[in-house]
Design a protein around this motif. Sequence first.
Motif, mmCIF file in Angstrom:
data_model
loop_
_atom_site.group_PDB
_atom_site.id
_atom_site.type_symbol
_atom_site.label_atom_id
_atom_site.label_comp_id
_atom_site.label_asym_id
_atom_site.label_seq_id
_atom_site.Cartn_x
_atom_site.Cartn_y
_atom_site.Cartn_z
ATOM 1 N N LEU A 202 0.826 -1.210 0.000
ATOM 2 C CA LEU A 202 0.000 0.000 0.000
ATOM 3 C C LEU A 202 0.858 1.257 0.000
ATOM 4 C CD1 LEU A 202 -2.758 1.544 0.521
ATOM 5 C CD2 LEU A 202 -2.273 1.194 2.952
ATOM 6 N N LEU A 203 1.827 1.317 0.908
ATOM 7 C CA LEU A 203 2.649 2.516 1.040
ATOM 8 C C LEU A 203 3.521 2.744 -0.195
ATOM 9 C CD1 LEU A 203 3.655 2.294 4.808
ATOM 10 C CD2 LEU A 203 2.130 3.968 3.747
ATOM 11 N N ASN A 204 4.051 1.666 -0.763
ATOM 12 C CA ASN A 204 4.846 1.809 -1.984
ATOM 13 C C ASN A 204 4.002 2.362 -3.123
ATOM 14 O OD1 ASN A 204 7.199 0.843 -0.802
ATOM 15 N ND2 ASN A 204 6.780 -1.288 -1.364
ATOM 16 N N ALA A 205 2.792 1.832 -3.263
ATOM 17 C CA ALA A 205 1.908 2.304 -4.332
ATOM 18 C C ALA A 205 1.466 3.741 -4.083
ATOM 19 C CB ALA A 205 0.691 1.381 -4.439
ATOM 20 N N ALA A 206 1.159 4.073 -2.830
ATOM 21 C CA ALA A 206 0.717 5.430 -2.492
ATOM 22 C C ALA A 206 1.823 6.447 -2.772
ATOM 23 C CB ALA A 206 0.299 5.494 -1.033
ATOM 24 N N GLU A 207 3.044 6.075 -2.461
ATOM 25 C CA GLU A 207 4.173 6.985 -2.719
ATOM 26 C C GLU A 207 4.345 7.215 -4.219
ATOM 27 O OE1 GLU A 207 8.311 5.704 -1.981
ATOM 28 O OE2 GLU A 207 8.430 7.463 -0.687
ATOM 29 N N ALA A 208 4.175 6.161 -5.008
ATOM 30 C CA ALA A 208 4.298 6.300 -6.465
ATOM 31 C C ALA A 208 3.207 7.204 -7.023
ATOM 32 C CB ALA A 208 4.245 4.922 -7.125
ATOM 33 N N ILE A 209 1.986 7.052 -6.522
ATOM 34 C CA ILE A 209 0.882 7.912 -6.964
ATOM 35 C C ILE A 209 1.166 9.365 -6.597
ATOM 36 C CG2 ILE A 209 -1.525 8.542 -6.463
ATOM 37 C CD1 ILE A 209 -1.522 6.284 -8.358
ATOM 38 N N ALA A 210 1.614 9.602 -5.377
ATOM 39 C CA ALA A 210 1.899 10.966 -4.927
ATOM 40 C C ALA A 210 2.992 11.612 -5.778
ATOM 41 C CB ALA A 210 2.296 10.962 -3.455
ATOM 42 N N ALA A 211 3.992 10.811 -6.172
ATOM 43 C CA ALA A 211 5.072 11.336 -7.011
ATOM 44 C C ALA A 211 4.578 11.656 -8.425
ATOM 45 C CB ALA A 211 6.216 10.330 -7.069
ATOM 46 N N SER A 212 3.660 10.839 -8.929
ATOM 47 C CA SER A 212 3.144 11.046 -10.291
ATOM 48 C C SER A 212 2.148 12.196 -10.376
ATOM 49 C CB SER A 212 2.465 9.765 -10.791
ATOM 50 O OG SER A 212 3.376 8.699 -10.876
ATOM 51 N N TYR A 213 1.448 12.467 -9.253
ATOM 52 C CA TYR A 213 0.414 13.513 -9.243
ATOM 53 C C TYR A 213 0.655 14.430 -8.038
ATOM 54 C CZ TYR A 213 -1.662 10.019 -12.302
ATOM 55 O OH TYR A 213 -1.877 9.102 -13.319
ATOM 56 N N PRO A 214 1.635 15.325 -8.149
ATOM 57 C CA PRO A 214 2.051 16.128 -6.985
ATOM 58 C C PRO A 214 0.966 17.039 -6.421
ATOM 59 C CG PRO A 214 3.131 16.872 -9.019
ATOM 60 C CD PRO A 214 2.473 15.580 -9.339
ATOM 61 N N LYS A 215 -0.051 17.377 -7.200
ATOM 62 C CA LYS A 215 -1.132 18.225 -6.691
ATOM 63 C C LYS A 215 -2.211 17.424 -5.959
ATOM 64 C CE LYS A 215 -0.598 21.814 -10.241
ATOM 65 N NZ LYS A 215 -1.285 22.574 -11.339
ATOM 66 N N LEU A 216 -2.092 16.109 -5.983
ATOM 67 C CA LEU A 216 -3.085 15.232 -5.385
ATOM 68 C C LEU A 216 -2.738 14.968 -3.914
ATOM 69 C CD1 LEU A 216 -5.564 13.374 -6.215
ATOM 70 C CD2 LEU A 216 -3.861 11.550 -6.499
ATOM 71 N N THR A 217 -3.728 15.074 -3.044
ATOM 72 C CA THR A 217 -3.548 14.677 -1.648
ATOM 73 C C THR A 217 -3.791 13.177 -1.546
ATOM 74 O OG1 THR A 217 -4.269 16.827 -0.811
ATOM 75 C CG2 THR A 217 -4.382 14.966 0.713
ATOM 76 N N VAL A 218 -2.815 12.457 -0.978
ATOM 77 C CA VAL A 218 -2.917 11.006 -0.869
ATOM 78 C C VAL A 218 -2.958 10.605 0.605
ATOM 79 C CG1 VAL A 218 -1.869 8.774 -1.435
ATOM 80 C CG2 VAL A 218 -1.669 10.702 -3.039
ATOM 81 N N LYS A 219 -4.019 9.883 0.981
ATOM 82 C CA LYS A 219 -4.183 9.399 2.357
ATOM 83 C C LYS A 219 -4.383 7.896 2.302
ATOM 84 C CE LYS A 219 -6.269 13.687 4.060
ATOM 85 N NZ LYS A 219 -7.181 14.239 5.082
ATOM 86 N N ALA A 220 -3.365 7.139 2.706
ATOM 87 C CA ALA A 220 -3.417 5.681 2.616
ATOM 88 C C ALA A 220 -4.099 5.081 3.843
ATOM 89 C CB ALA A 220 -2.003 5.130 2.479
ATOM 90 N N VAL A 221 -4.909 4.056 3.616
ATOM 91 C CA VAL A 221 -5.596 3.358 4.703
ATOM 92 C C VAL A 221 -5.254 1.871 4.627
ATOM 93 C CG1 VAL A 221 -7.810 2.763 5.747
ATOM 94 C CG2 VAL A 221 -7.508 5.005 4.677
ATOM 95 N N CYS A 222 -4.581 1.356 5.656
ATOM 96 C CA CYS A 222 -4.297 -0.072 5.741
ATOM 97 C C CYS A 222 -5.430 -0.713 6.526
ATOM 98 C CB CYS A 222 -2.956 -0.326 6.427
ATOM 99 S SG CYS A 222 -2.545 -2.091 6.513
ATOM 100 N N ALA A 223 -6.253 -1.500 5.843
ATOM 101 C CA ALA A 223 -7.441 -2.068 6.493
ATOM 102 C C ALA A 223 -8.022 -3.177 5.636
ATOM 103 C CB ALA A 223 -8.494 -0.977 6.712
ATOM 104 N N ASP A 224 -8.880 -3.950 6.261
ATOM 105 C CA ASP A 224 -9.713 -4.943 5.579
ATOM 106 C C ASP A 224 -11.034 -4.255 5.250
ATOM 107 O OD1 ASP A 224 -11.386 -6.982 4.825
ATOM 108 O OD2 ASP A 224 -11.258 -8.090 6.715
#
Length: 321
Positions: free
Chosen positions: A115-137
């Motif tokens: 999750l965190l690896n993917a979230a970091e990649a998204i944040a890097a690709s879309y710098p104007k986007l706010t990314v809030k990751a949730v680790c959950a079922d």
Amino acid sequence: MSNIELFDLEPKTSDFLADVVQGLQASPKTIPPKYFYDERGSALFDQICELDEYYPTRTETAILDQFSDDINDALPEQCLLLEYGSGSSIKIHKILESSAKIKTYIPLDISKEHLLNAAEAIAASYPKLTVKAVCADYTEDKIKTLDPGVNDERVIFFPGSTIGNLNKGDARNLLDTAREFLRVGGLFILGIDLIKDRRTLLQAYNDQDGVTAEFNLNMLSRINRELKGDFELDQFRHEAIFNEDLGRIEMHLFSKVNQTVRIMDQSFHFRENESIHTENSQKFRVHDFLEFAGHSGFKERKIFTDEKETFAVLMLEAKAD
């Protein structure tokens, strides 16, 4: 990863143990499919999605490509998008690339590192986007308490026909929870795999390279590592079968011999050819699913399918109570 805000609702090891023990004491034996997704399992599933036999990913991706403008037009002008079971967050690119309307992206997945690896990649690709990751079922009730701290219009994205992995009760609970999270008029965009010929289905889940088998057996490796199990992986074989009466693919791990396996301080006996049922993949008819979703407060907004109608992306709208 300082630019990623993490909400950590990761299931505890004690939950994993309790679910495995309960499942292996049942008849037939079963283990919930959510436990496929440790870091290794998540990486293997990404490999599955690239297989020639595994049509759902490329078909859904093509649908999202073809109808990206229609999806963007339907999104509210400023919105928060929550993705259930985000994995590597690959498909969300199809929406983010065509829309400036999404201000906050919330990937939700059970595998924290993935999750965190993917979230970091998204944040890097879309710098104007706010990314809030949730680790959950995403099937658990505590998702209802999720407060994103943003007042934008809400959209949920649930690709991959993952809702087909849930039993009817869990699918109902997920739809109810999604409706509770959304406001009236909010959109729920999800993929469903449609009923098709038996041969195509069986090939998709019994690939010739054995990646799906490795993915299935990795659950036993995880039990060995995290719960002190002593499964011998070469004493089990993967097989996916089609249950025609229920309209679903079923994934199983069959014991090759009579054997006893220990997990922590408990023992579980397996007869030769006895299976652990690890996953279902329900296949749907669009009208049946729409009727089912209607009971949770959703109505049809738009339906997108490929030319052969093998897969569908549904855009549902949250109705007034």
